[in-house]
Design an enzyme around this catalytic site. Structure first.
Site, PDB file in Angstrom:
ATOM      1  N   ASP A  11       0.756  -1.097   0.091  1.00 29.33           N
ATOM      2  CA  ASP A  11       0.048  -0.006  -0.115  1.00 29.33           C
ATOM      3  C   ASP A  11       0.907   1.163   0.191  1.00 29.33           C
ATOM      4  O   ASP A  11       1.685   1.482   0.949  1.00 29.33           O
ATOM      5  CB  ASP A  11      -0.808  -0.055   1.145  1.00 29.33           C
ATOM      6  CG  ASP A  11      -2.201   1.065   1.041  1.00 29.33           C
ATOM      7  OD1 ASP A  11      -2.141   1.889   0.155  1.00 29.33           O
ATOM      8  OD2 ASP A  11      -2.918   0.876   1.948  1.00 29.33           O
ATOM      9  N   ASP A 105      -2.682   2.218  -6.067  1.00 35.67           N
ATOM     10  CA  ASP A 105      -1.499   2.337  -5.174  1.00 35.67           C
ATOM     11  C   ASP A 105      -1.700   0.948  -4.241  1.00 35.67           C
ATOM     12  O   ASP A 105      -0.975   1.039  -3.358  1.00 35.67           O
ATOM     13  CB  ASP A 105      -1.787   3.683  -4.199  1.00 35.67           C
ATOM     14  CG  ASP A 105      -2.991   3.666  -3.535  1.00 35.67           C
ATOM     15  OD1 ASP A 105      -3.995   2.828  -3.918  1.00 35.67           O
ATOM     16  OD2 ASP A 105      -3.153   4.404  -2.470  1.00 35.67           O
ATOM     17  N   GLU A 106      -2.136  -0.085  -4.590  1.00 31.95           N
ATOM     18  CA  GLU A 106      -2.614  -1.179  -3.704  1.00 31.95           C
ATOM     19  C   GLU A 106      -2.531  -2.391  -4.358  1.00 31.95           C
ATOM     20  O   GLU A 106      -3.073  -2.436  -5.317  1.00 31.95           O
ATOM     21  CB  GLU A 106      -3.896  -0.896  -2.800  1.00 31.95           C
ATOM     22  CG  GLU A 106      -4.074  -1.747  -1.798  1.00 31.95           C
ATOM     23  CD  GLU A 106      -5.377  -1.465  -1.161  1.00 31.95           C
ATOM     24  OE1 GLU A 106      -5.505  -2.301  -0.276  1.00 31.95           O
ATOM     25  OE2 GLU A 106      -5.847  -0.603  -1.558  1.00 31.95           O
TER      26      GLU A 106
END
Length: 470
Positions: A11, A105-106
């Site tokens: 993350d 973003d993960e």
């Protein structure tokens, strides 16, 4: 469940805001809020400095401004964030063939499938190396969680924030989860959490002790049984490399309620065009057109129409959305509109009449299309002519091009070089001239139509990339 912590969850830390701080030296160490800046805008991401004031994602922007009036408020640059995300995902792809992106973003990574880890020590080494590679490639930090299941790996990455790594050994899940709030489990949102609280269950250990039968009685067979297993620490969901999209949609919230029926129809048609653009970009077509309308009183209506076969024709989607709008009462005003396509397929059943109409329309606007090629590429970023941004006709070549300067977006001046917009109004635009690798730069103000000032593409965050691409 695995005997070794070989499921990794990455993350990125405050991704949008961190990317803006990395690109703008004058904002480093200062509160930064990224999101919609209109009266009804919401926070997309807040930097850790802004979070100290209580600002968080999904908060109304007006509330954020009251909590942190001195923060920098910027419009998102999704193309920029996507380019960084692609670099990160490429690094993850080197670790394993099984990478499951959840957002820009993960992502989850199955290290066992990549043959890089089979125990805690090797998994930790891979995680630390990944964090170092991300920093070297993008200049940004990410937090890593390692565990024997996806649920626990995600919890571990949250504990690792910011810029850390947490490994949770398999076999310790129940001890870890027991005292935590029920909200830590996937699928437990505010409504379910409140329902469980009223039943006297506030911690994960309360759920485990209640038993499966009680949770099924409270929440239903599927949700209750799944929640009981997770409360026991069990999660056997695999890392899935590809996720099949179920629908494609776009929506807009308006700063001021729309009352004019013609304007509402125009906005629906514009959204239909954008939706088809996304549909085609994903390589799909669809047969069910969905219209979403949120009215002035926050009531939300959804209407749908299923076609004879899947399509990706903008005329077909636009006309179907228009028909759906006719069945919706917009008296009193509309605050949100959305158009979506579901029932996706990877082929189309062409509507010949719509296709013929589209071809005729293409002939009518052919000359105008060639004129639009002269408009700056900034229009594609929402910074071009007002009519292009609104989806209207291409302006006459002799007409003045009105440029919009969004806070945070990149510009270049013929004399002063690269910079970014701090703000604009009353015919002026204020620019700070600096680069990701420079010291904080100077601020200058120009007329909004200064011919020496132009929108520009973002600079890379790591200077070596700039040399490589030069």
């Amino acid at each position: 469940m695995r005997a070794a912590p070989t499921i990794l969850h990455l993350d990125m830390d405050a991704f949008f805001a961190a990317a803006e701080q990395a690109a703008k030296p004058s904002l480093r160490g200062k509160p930064v809020v990224v999101g919609g800046l209109g009266p009804r805008g919401v926070v997309a991401t807040a930097s850790y400095e802004a979070r100290r004031f209580g600002v968080h994602s999904a908060m109304p922007m007006g509330q954020a401004r009251r909590l942190a009036p001195n923060a920098a408020y910027l419009v998102p640059r999704f193309a920029f964030y996507r380019s960084i995300s692609e670099q990160v995902m490429e690094l993850l792809g080197r670790l394993s063939p099984l990478v499951e992106p959840l957002s820009l973003d993960e992502a989850f990574v199955d290290l066992e499938a990549g043959g890089l880890a089979d125990d805690g020590a090797s998994a930790r080494a891979v995680g630390e190396r990944l964090r170092a590679d991300i920093l070297a490639t993008t200049g940004l930090t990410g937090s890593v969680g390692l565990a024997g299941s996806k649920m626990i790996a995600k919890i571990a990455s949250e504990e690792a924030k910011p810029d850390g790594l947490v490994l949770i050994e398999p076999g310790t899940e129940r001890e870890l989860l027991g005292p935590r709030s029920v909200r830590i489990l996937p699928g437990v949102g505010p409504a379910t959490g409140e329902h469980l609280r009223r039943a006297g269950m506030t911690t994960v250990s309360d759920l485990a002790e209640a038993g499966e039968d009680e949770l099924v009685r409270l929440l239903g067979r599927a949700h209750g049984a799944s929640l009981h297993r997770m409360a026991q620490g069990y999660d056997d969901r695999p890392v899935v490399a590809e996720r099949d999209a179920k629908s494609v949609s776009v929506e807009d919230t308006f700063d001021v309620d729309l009352h004019d029926r013609v304007r509402i129809r125009t906005e629906v048609e514009r959204l239909a065009e954008r939706c088809v653009g996304r549909l085609r970009a994903s390589g799909h077509s669809g047969r069910t057109i969905v219209l979403k309308v949120r009215r002035y009183d926050f009531s939300t209506l959804t209407r749908s129409e299923t076609l004879r076969g899947p399509t990706d024709d903008p005329v077909v989607v636009r006309e179907a959305a228009g028909r759906l709008l006719e069945a919706v009462d917009t008296t009193g005003g509309v605050r949100l509109l959305g158009v979506g396509v579901s029932g996706l397929a990877d082929y189309t059943q062409e509507d010949l009449f719509a296709q013929a109409e589209a071809e005729a329309e293409g002939e009518r606007v052919g000359a105008a299309a060639s004129a639009s090629a002269a408009v700056s590429g900034a229009a594609a970023e929402g910074l071009g002519s007002a009519s292009a941004a609104a989806g209207g006709a291409v302006p006459d070549e002799s007409a003045a091009v009105e440029r919009r300067w969004a806070p945070g977006h990149d510009v270049r001046h013929a004399v002063h070089g690269a910079g970014w917009v701090q703000g604009s109004g009353v015919g002026r635009v204020t620019v700070r001239f600096e680069e990701p690798w420079s010291a904080p730069g100077r601020v200058r103000t120009f007329s909004v139509d200064d011919p020496e000032l132009e929108p520009s593409e973002p600079l890379p965050l790591v200077r070596g990339e700039c040399r490589a691409g030069a």
